[in-house]
Design an enzyme around this catalytic site. Structure first.
Site, PDB file in Angstrom:
ATOM      1  CG  ASN A   1       1.959  -2.100  13.512  1.00 12.84           C
ATOM      2  OD1 ASN A   1       2.596  -3.106  13.795  1.00 12.84           O
ATOM      3  ND2 ASN A   1       2.273  -1.335  12.462  1.00 12.84           N
TER       4      ASN A   1
ATOM      5  CB  SER B   1      -0.956  -0.003   1.194  1.00 10.58           C
ATOM      6  OG  SER B   1      -0.246  -0.157   2.411  1.00 10.58           O
ATOM      7  CD1 TRP B   2       5.427   3.907   3.132  1.00 14.61           C
ATOM      8  CD2 TRP B   2       3.785   5.187   2.362  1.00 14.61           C
ATOM      9  NE1 TRP B   2       5.807   5.222   3.275  1.00 14.61           N
ATOM     10  CE2 TRP B   2       4.809   6.025   2.811  1.00 14.61           C
ATOM     11  CE3 TRP B   2       2.627   5.772   1.829  1.00 14.61           C
ATOM     12  CZ2 TRP B   2       4.743   7.419   2.745  1.00 14.61           C
ATOM     13  CZ3 TRP B   2       2.553   7.161   1.765  1.00 14.61           C
ATOM     14  CH2 TRP B   2       3.599   7.963   2.213  1.00 14.61           C
TER      15      TRP B   2
ATOM     16  CB  VAL C   1       4.154  -6.789   6.780  1.00  7.38           C
ATOM     17  CG1 VAL C   1       5.216  -6.639   7.868  1.00  7.38           C
ATOM     18  CG2 VAL C   1       4.547  -7.899   5.802  1.00  7.38           C
TER      19      VAL C   1
ATOM     20  CB  ALA D   1      -1.153   3.930   1.937  1.00  7.40           C
TER      21      ALA D   1
ATOM     22  CE  LYS E   1       4.881   4.008  12.606  1.00 13.27           C
ATOM     23  NZ  LYS E   1       3.859   3.393  11.743  1.00 13.27           N
TER      24      LYS E   1
ATOM     25  N   GLY F   1       6.636   9.564   7.974  1.00 13.65           N
ATOM     26  CA  GLY F   1       5.731  10.542   8.566  1.00 13.65           C
ATOM     27  C   GLY F   1       4.391   9.911   8.865  1.00 13.65           C
TER      28      GLY F   1
ATOM     29  CB  SER G   1      -3.205   1.948  12.164  1.00 11.47           C
ATOM     30  OG  SER G   1      -2.105   1.380  12.841  1.00 11.47           O
TER      31      SER G   1
END
Length: 335
Positions: free
Chosen positions: A256, A14-15, A279, A140, A191, A136, A254
């Site tokens: 995570n 995605s990113w 992941v 995405a 984070k 940052g 998110s």
């Protein structure tokens, strides 16, 4: 007339796909996808349905499943594969990337075993190249949708960072620069662990006050470890620190945070990761971060509880009971 800079992004998650889309609006861009079907879909239908649904990608963005072809084309190389795959990917093209091509990492984890940050792995695999990262508070799908956001290009060479900024910037995507590579990279690593704790808070319905406490004290842990390792503590008050922390802990997208929520609702870690289908770096990183905390003699009670849950030694309920037992001192002190 000089030819435009060609950006190559490795990794069509995605990113990685999103960053390639940003660059493609400014300069010729090629995205390497491990899966040839993904590359074909990007080239013919201008979308990456597995990671970004039906969102449209720029028509000018190209994709390939040929890693060597991608390496040969790069004037700027962006590494968007997961942290555990950085070395194996770059080893295949170590002799294919032209000299002095800048390399930017998108990965937010630590290499298992070596505990190296992605930029350190890149420097080992591609010696002599300027290395930095792009990081940052960047969800995405929101960026693909055109919502305003910002990121940081972190390199030790200000001239390189200044040259790279306009390749990824747009009217609604600001790109800042920072020379504290260590601090910026650690923010992205640490984070994710706090985000798992935030997700567990959601799954347990412990309340917004508790979650806010975890975010604030989690940021204090991030800053303590970063400073002990040599980072500038001010970096953690910026986009790659508190900014990325807020986005990762609060967004329903998110990965995570979602893993933490799944675990708190009764799934095993393996079931949670399987349901996610992507992941979640914090799961792999938590044990390594606790090794660093011990090495640098930094107390990290939140990270310790998350690591214990991920390892199966602790339940989410037990983790939050454990956090309540931490004695409160001065806010600028350890506990």
């Amino acid at each position: 007339m000089a030819r435009p800079v060609r950006v190559v992004v490795l990794g069509a998650g995605s990113w990685g796909t999103t960053v390639a889309g940003l660059a493609a609006r400014n300069t010729p861009t090629l995205l390497w996808a491990r899966n040839s079907d993904t590359a074909d879909e990007i080239n013919t239908e201008h979308r990456n349905s597995r990671y970004l649904g039906e969102r449209a990608l720029p028509d000018s963005m190209r994709s390939t499943a040929d890693l060597v072809e991608a390496a040969h084309e790069a004037d700027v190389l962006v590494v968007g594969v997961p942290s555990h795959a950085v070395r194996s990917t770059l080893t295949q093209i170590a002799n294919e990337v032209r000299a002095w091509v800048p390399v930017l990492s998108l990965a937010k984890g630590l290499e298992p075993g070596t505990r190296l940050r992605p930029t350190e792995v890149i420097a080992e695999c591609l010696p002599g190249h300027p290395v930095g990262l792009l990081a940052g508070p960047n969800i995405a799908r929101e960026i693909v949708d055109g919502l305003a956001a910002a990121s940081v290009v972190a390199t030790q060479d200000v001239r390189v960072a200044t040259a790279l900024q306009p390749l990824f910037a747009s009217a609604v995507f600001r790109v800042y620069r920072n020379t504290d590579v260590l601090g910026c990279e650690l923010g992205g690593v640490l984070k994710n662990i706090v985000a798992i704790a935030s997700g567990m808070a959601d799954g347990l319905d412990v309340g917004d006050n508790t979650r806010a406490m975890v975010l604030a004290r989690g940021l204090a842990e991030m800053t303590r470890l970063g400073e002990a390792m040599g980072a500038n503590p001010r970096t953690f008050a910026g986009l790659t620190g508190v900014g990325d922390l807020i986005a990762t802990c609060m967004s329903p997208s998110s990965r995570n945070r979602r893993v933490g929520e799944f675990i708190a609702r009764g799934m095993t870690v393996e079931e949670a990761v399987a349901k996610l289908g992507q992941v979640a770096e914090g799961v792999k990183t938590a044990p390594t971060v606790m090794e660093l905390a011990r090495d640098y003699n930094v107390d990290m009670p939140i990270a310790a509880e998350v690591e214990a849950v991920v390892a199966g030694r602790q339940t989410p309920e037990g983790a939050y009971r454990g956090l309540r037992k931490v004695a409160a001192g001065g806010e600028d002190e350890v506990a």
